[in-house]
Write an enzyme that holds these catalytic residues in place. Structure first.
Site, mmCIF file in Angstrom:
data_model
loop_
_atom_site.group_PDB
_atom_site.id
_atom_site.type_symbol
_atom_site.label_atom_id
_atom_site.label_comp_id
_atom_site.label_asym_id
_atom_site.label_seq_id
_atom_site.Cartn_x
_atom_site.Cartn_y
_atom_site.Cartn_z
ATOM 1 N N SER A 196 -4.927 8.894 -9.109
ATOM 2 C CA SER A 196 -5.352 7.937 -7.753
ATOM 3 C C SER A 196 -5.103 8.058 -6.557
ATOM 4 C CB SER A 196 -5.840 6.204 -8.099
ATOM 5 O OG SER A 196 -4.895 5.968 -8.117
ATOM 6 N N ASP A 197 -3.752 8.455 -6.282
ATOM 7 C CA ASP A 197 -2.743 8.479 -4.709
ATOM 8 C C ASP A 197 -2.028 9.895 -4.580
ATOM 9 O OD1 ASP A 197 -3.127 8.203 -1.821
ATOM 10 O OD2 ASP A 197 -2.015 6.407 -2.469
ATOM 11 N N VAL A 198 -0.948 9.938 -4.411
ATOM 12 C CA VAL A 198 -0.218 10.308 -3.814
ATOM 13 C C VAL A 198 0.447 10.120 -2.653
ATOM 14 C CG1 VAL A 198 -1.305 12.574 -2.913
ATOM 15 C CG2 VAL A 198 0.728 12.741 -3.870
#
Length: 131
Positions: free
Chosen positions: A50-52
């Site tokens: 969902s993110d990095v």
């Protein structure tokens, strides 16, 4: 999304395709080119990416929404370097902070679950020196 240490690559998590993408970034013009999937997440952790965020060694930290973990990946081969479990399934976003950027802040969602089942949903966790 996060830039590589030299700002020549932009990394992005694609929740719908459950994969990490990279784009070449021209630091003079700001133009992004050459979009490509660089890896899909490890099967050792459930959930969707969902993110990095990028750490000081250029490794990628990725929350697994629905998997209760944050995974550190090597962007060159997509292999999981380490897995940190958190006490809720809904890890949604993360960022490095602190004076030396040695703290990993992990944000967890809460809107789709019962607080009785997911007591720590909606929490912010601070992982000291996670690397």
């Amino acid at each position: 999304m996060a830039f590589s240490l030299d700002s020549t690559r932009l990394y992005a998590a694609n929740l719908h395709l459950n994969s990490i993408w990279a784009f070449d970034h021209d630091t003079k013009t700001g133009v992004l080119t050459n979009p490509r999937e660089i890896f899909q997440p490890t099967t050792q952790v459930k959930g969707r990416v969902s993110d990095v965020a990028v750490d000081s060694e250029g490794k990628l930290w990725v929350p697994h929404y629905g998997g209760g973990a944050v995974v550190r990946y090597d962007p060159t081969d997509g292999k999981a370097v380490s897995i940190l479990r958190v006490p809720t399934l809904l890890c949604s976003s993360l960022a490095f902070g602190g004076e030396d950027l040695d703290k990993l802040y992990v944000v967890c969602a809460s809107e789709t679950v019962s607080m009785k089942r997911e007591y720590y949903a909606g929490s912010l966790f601070v992982l000291e020196d996670p690397g």
